[in-house]
Design a protein around this motif. Structure first.
Motif, PDB file in Angstrom:
ATOM      1  N   LEU A 115       0.833  -1.212   0.000  1.00 49.01           N
ATOM      2  CA  LEU A 115       0.000   0.000   0.000  1.00 49.01           C
ATOM      3  C   LEU A 115       0.859   1.250   0.000  1.00 49.01           C
ATOM      4  CD1 LEU A 115      -2.999   1.011   0.269  1.00 49.01           C
ATOM      5  CD2 LEU A 115      -2.518   1.225   2.722  1.00 49.01           C
ATOM      6  N   TYR A 119       0.675   4.141  -2.646  1.00 53.28           N
ATOM      7  CA  TYR A 119       0.074   5.392  -2.167  1.00 53.28           C
ATOM      8  C   TYR A 119       0.869   5.889  -0.963  1.00 53.28           C
ATOM      9  CZ  TYR A 119      -3.761   3.620  -5.022  1.00 53.28           C
ATOM     10  OH  TYR A 119      -4.515   3.125  -6.052  1.00 53.28           O
ATOM     11  N   THR A 122      -0.707   7.872   2.077  1.00 57.36           N
ATOM     12  CA  THR A 122      -1.797   7.308   2.881  1.00 57.36           C
ATOM     13  C   THR A 122      -1.615   7.656   4.357  1.00 57.36           C
ATOM     14  OG1 THR A 122      -1.999   5.445   1.357  1.00 57.36           O
ATOM     15  CG2 THR A 122      -2.986   5.180   3.534  1.00 57.36           C
ATOM     16  N   MET A 287      -9.412   3.956   0.167  1.00 65.50           N
ATOM     17  CA  MET A 287      -8.284   3.111   0.543  1.00 65.50           C
ATOM     18  C   MET A 287      -8.744   1.777   1.129  1.00 65.50           C
ATOM     19  SD  MET A 287      -5.407   4.259  -0.290  1.00 65.50           S
ATOM     20  CE  MET A 287      -4.942   5.764  -1.129  1.00 65.50           C
ATOM     21  N   THR A 290      -8.939  -0.724  -1.692  1.00 64.48           N
ATOM     22  CA  THR A 290      -7.575  -1.044  -2.113  1.00 64.48           C
ATOM     23  C   THR A 290      -6.910  -1.983  -1.124  1.00 64.48           C
ATOM     24  OG1 THR A 290      -7.340   1.097  -3.201  1.00 64.48           O
ATOM     25  CG2 THR A 290      -5.310  -0.061  -2.635  1.00 64.48           C
TER      26      THR A 290
END
Length: 315
Positions: A115, A119, A122, A287, A290
């Motif tokens: 993750l 990103y 985040t 998110m 994801t």
């Protein structure tokens, strides 16, 4: 009837633009709708609010007084819109995760690594929780994702919360490495009944994992001789390493301590199910979707090497 916020905003816009048509355009209304709204407002206020002329419209004294309040409403609406945009921007990057210990150790790190590579901005927060807290924490809005374990039947969540199956986590026997069954490399799987005479370190009585074990032992024809009780599979394995007892531990929680060996169980059906818990609708926190996909990827890779075990399908 006192004028409402829509009327106050209308008067403020008429005062600013000098015409009903321009005020209607700013509000996304037709001129006819604005004319009707203004007529109702003048009836309710029992006073003229706007002077109409060939060059547009101007406010009466009563209209100007109300328009001042309308500007306050307009500013508050603009401030609320900006605040909402900011919040949604933060929520689009926010991910608040809770997980029980074995999931936090085995499932979260590879998923979080992937993750953060995709990103890096985040906004992550992670909490160590017990499985029985996960559904309530998500339902109350305290977490975006909770990873929980369930024995026998998973919890039934409220309507706005959803469970996503991740994997079936089988129980295995953990033995001291000098145990006769541990030395028999030709027998990688054993029957639970073969451990009937052993001293056990078990999960504490009253826990669903213990109830499942007690039922399986009864089905195998014995009452376990419990030497130690704990709430931690790590503690159970530490005791096994001393040679004083054997234990059942979930495969996900195996720590492979020196001095221990694990063996598969034949025909026991002993296992727990691992689930991710989210709100049923998480559009403002993209998110979450994801991260769920990454969790499914991780569990698929992990269980590919487990004998007779597979990850749950994606949903």
């Amino acid at each position: 009837m006192p004028p409402g916020p829509d009327t106050l905003r209308l008067l403020a816009l008429i005062g600013r633009h000098g015409s009903l048509a321009a005020a209607a355009q700013a509000l996304g209304l037709t001129p006819a709708a604005v004319t009707q709204q203004l007529a109702r407002a003048e009836r309710d206020c029992r006073a003229p609010l706007v002077r109409r002329g060939p060059r547009g419209a101007s406010l009466t004294e009563a209209g100007m007084m109300l328009a001042e309040h309308g500007r306050v409403v307009d500013e508050a609406a603009a401030s609320a819109t900006a605040a909402l945009d900011g919040l949604l921007g933060r929520l689009s990057l926010r991910l608040r995760i809770g997980a029980f210990q074995a999931a936090a150790l085995r499932l979260l790190p590879p998923a979080l690594t992937a993750l953060r590579h995709r990103y890096p901005d985040t906004d992550l927060s992670i909490m160590d929780i017990t499985s029985d807290r996960g559904v309530d924490a998500v339902a109350a809005g305290e977490m975006d994702v909770a990873v929980i374990a369930a024995w026998d039947q998973p919890p039934v969540p409220p309507g706005h919360v959803r469970l996503h199956p991740l994997l079936i986590d089988p129980m295995v026997a953990v033995l001291p490495d000098d145990h006769p069954l541990a030395r028999d490399a030709a027998a990688p799987a054993i029957d639970l009944g073969s451990l009937r005479d052993e001293a056990w370190v078990t999960i504490r009585a009253g826990h669903a994992a213990r109830a499942q074990f007690d039922r399986a032992a009864a089905a195998a024809g014995f009452v376990p001789r419990v030497r130690f009780e704990t709430e931690s599979y790590d503690v159970a394995q530490a005791f096994v390493a001393t040679g004083v007892a054997v234990a059942l531990v979930s495969r996900l929680a195996l720590s492979r301590l020196p001095g221990t060996v694990h063996r598969e169980l034949t025909g026991s059906g002993l296992s727990r199910s691992i689930h991710a818990v989210t709100l049923a609708e998480h559009g403002v926190t993209p998110m979450v979707a994801t991260f769920l996909r990454l969790l499914h990827d991780v569990t698929g890779d992990l269980t590919a090497s487990w004998p007779g075990t597979s990850a749950a399908g994606t949903d």
